[in-house]
Scaffold this motif. Structure first.
Motif, PDB file in Angstrom:
ATOM      1  N   TYR A 147      -8.677   5.266   2.180  1.00 30.93           N
ATOM      2  CA  TYR A 147      -9.536   5.382   1.016  1.00 30.93           C
ATOM      3  C   TYR A 147     -10.922   4.804   1.288  1.00 30.93           C
ATOM      4  N   ALA A 148     -10.986   3.791   2.141  1.00 32.80           N
ATOM      5  CA  ALA A 148     -12.289   3.229   2.499  1.00 32.80           C
ATOM      6  C   ALA A 148     -13.132   4.257   3.233  1.00 32.80           C
ATOM      7  N   VAL A 178     -14.554  -1.350  -3.406  1.00 31.36           N
ATOM      8  CA  VAL A 178     -13.430  -1.989  -2.724  1.00 31.36           C
ATOM      9  C   VAL A 178     -12.206  -1.098  -2.901  1.00 31.36           C
ATOM     10  N   THR A 179     -11.659  -0.615  -1.801  1.00 34.78           N
ATOM     11  CA  THR A 179     -10.478   0.243  -1.861  1.00 34.78           C
ATOM     12  C   THR A 179      -9.235  -0.544  -1.464  1.00 34.78           C
ATOM     13  N   ALA A 198      -6.975   1.676   3.946  1.00 37.25           N
ATOM     14  CA  ALA A 198      -7.984   2.040   4.940  1.00 37.25           C
ATOM     15  C   ALA A 198      -8.465   3.478   4.792  1.00 37.25           C
ATOM     16  N   ALA A 222     -12.531  -5.759   6.159  1.00 42.32           N
ATOM     17  CA  ALA A 222     -11.191  -5.360   5.741  1.00 42.32           C
ATOM     18  C   ALA A 222     -10.324  -6.603   5.601  1.00 42.32           C
ATOM     19  N   ILE A 250     -19.080  -0.621   1.359  1.00 40.67           N
ATOM     20  CA  ILE A 250     -17.638  -0.375   1.266  1.00 40.67           C
ATOM     21  C   ILE A 250     -16.867  -1.528   1.900  1.00 40.67           C
ATOM     22  N   ASN A 272       0.822  -1.183   0.000  1.00 38.14           N
ATOM     23  CA  ASN A 272       0.000   0.000   0.000  1.00 38.14           C
ATOM     24  C   ASN A 272       0.863   1.242   0.000  1.00 38.14           C
ATOM     25  N   LEU A 280     -10.348   2.555  10.888  1.00 36.14           N
ATOM     26  CA  LEU A 280     -11.021   1.613  10.009  1.00 36.14           C
ATOM     27  C   LEU A 280     -11.663   0.492  10.814  1.00 36.14           C
ATOM     28  N   VAL A 286     -18.183   0.032   7.251  1.00 31.87           N
ATOM     29  CA  VAL A 286     -17.365  -0.740   6.308  1.00 31.87           C
ATOM     30  C   VAL A 286     -17.669  -2.219   6.543  1.00 31.87           C
ATOM     31  N   THR A 318     -12.475  -3.011   2.077  1.00 29.82           N
ATOM     32  CA  THR A 318     -11.124  -2.505   1.832  1.00 29.82           C
ATOM     33  C   THR A 318     -10.054  -3.520   2.165  1.00 29.82           C
ATOM     34  N   CYS A 360     -13.367  -1.348  -8.098  1.00 30.54           N
ATOM     35  CA  CYS A 360     -12.071  -1.585  -7.461  1.00 30.54           C
ATOM     36  C   CYS A 360     -11.235  -0.313  -7.628  1.00 30.54           C
TER      37      CYS A 360
END
Length: 337
Positions: free
Chosen positions: A243-244, A237-238, A241, A281, A260, A2, A269, A278, A262, A181
């Motif tokens: 970005y989520a 889906v990011t 975290a 994750a 959402i 990431n 998150l 969310v 991620t 995505c």
């Protein structure tokens, strides 16, 4: 893998509480932000202060202030404290800049290098120089398909394609039909592999949305606009975290019913998962990636060990959902999950 903006990658191996507390205690006691640990010892005497200490440089593609890479670094520093290693952590999101940092480590004649392969071609030359100098190199986080051809000693991370497929399967289980995505760094092999894996496994429609991850306002605007344009999108889906959390706000602005999900965790998150904002994750355990990469270099020097037996050492994926988020919340708050 990431990479996130300055303001701001089952077979996983969860850390036992006692071991984690001990590692963090060692970090606090003896390891500075950029240097090594004092007072630790190893079988070759590397723990003695000054001459004889093993020197390791970790070179990542993370941006400064990125909470994901803070976790990688914490794990690396905890291993360095335990092993009596002088650790230098440096990073540059620009591939050419990262390559030069590796070359600097080679010129400094360090005892080991841990690096990421988000842009494998950029690392090919520097890795070759390290190998020619007799410096062992291990990979972490990015480059699952590139570390062996590059001649690295080992690799610690998540199978990104496999993780993406696991997400695709989960979306099927949740009844999703159209997934967005969101890729915040074009050309990053790990992020591309996640989306490709998701597309391969998901029975519905998958589309990639490319955004500039260094500009969160722009990310929000682009995601909001896409959700307004296509109300059939029911899942975003990011790849990180932060970005989520932006996607949650974007869905609200767009009056979209999209849920959402991620990759990767932060304390905020985990709280969002517990709240239900969310859905889930995917945790690749970045702390563990940093820890194992540094520890592997020490074990190789101290005892000739090679981790993984020619295969990558997997640190994920593991799903964090509303049912189990409470069990990792404390670790997330400590900055180790």
């Amino acid at each position: 893998m990431n990479t996130r903006p300055p303001s701001h990658r089952f077979p996983g191996r969860p850390l036992r509480l006692a071991a984690l507390a001990a590692a963090v205690g060692l970090l606090v006691a003896g390891c500075s932000s950029f240097g090594g640990a004092d007072g630790a010892s190893g079988p070759d005497g590397a723990g003695a202060a000054g001459a004889g200490r093993m020197r390791v440089t970790m070179v990542t593609h993370g941006a400064e202030g990125d909470t994901f890479w803070d976790r990688v670094r914490k794990g690396a520093e905890a291993a360095a404290a335990k092993d009596g290693i002088d650790l230098t952590y440096v990073s540059d999101p620009d591939p050419a800049g990262q390559a030069e940092l590796v070359r600097n480590a080679v010129r400094d004649d360090v005892d080991g290098i841990a690096l990421t392969l988000a842009k494998p071609q950029a690392m090919k030359g520097p890795v070759g120089e390290a190998r020619a100098a007799g410096i062992p190199v291990v990979g972490l986080n990015s480059g699952m398909d590139a570390w062996k051809p590059a001649g690295l000693l080992g690799y610690f991370g998540q199978d990104e394609g496999g993780a993406g497929q696991a997400v695709g399967d989960k979306l099927d289980d949740l009844g999703a039909e159209h997934a967005l995505c969101v890729v915040h760094e074009r050309g990053n092999v790990s992020l591309e592999a996640r989306c490709a894996g998701m597309k391969k496994a998901f029975g519905g429609t998958t589309e990639n949305l490319y955004v500039n991850g260094t500009d969160m306002r722009t990310v929000s605007g682009i995601v909001t606009a896409r959700l307004r344009q296509d109300p059939t999108i029911d899942e975003v889906v990011t790849m990180g975290a932060e970005y989520a959390l932006i996607a949650v706000e974007a869905a609200e602005k767009a009056d979209s019913k999209a849920r959402i999900a991620t990759f990767d965790l932060t304390e905020e998150l985990v709280a969002a998962v517990r709240k239900g904002d969310v859905q889930f994750a995917v945790d690749q355990q970045p702390y563990l990636q940093g820890y194992l990469a540094v520890d592997a270099l020490w074990l190789h020097r101290a005892n000739g060990n090679v981790s993984g037996g020619g295969a990558p050492v997997l640190t994920g994926p593991a799903f964090v959902t509303k049912t189990n988020a409470a069990s990792v919340a404390g670790f997330a708050a400590n900055g180790t999950r």
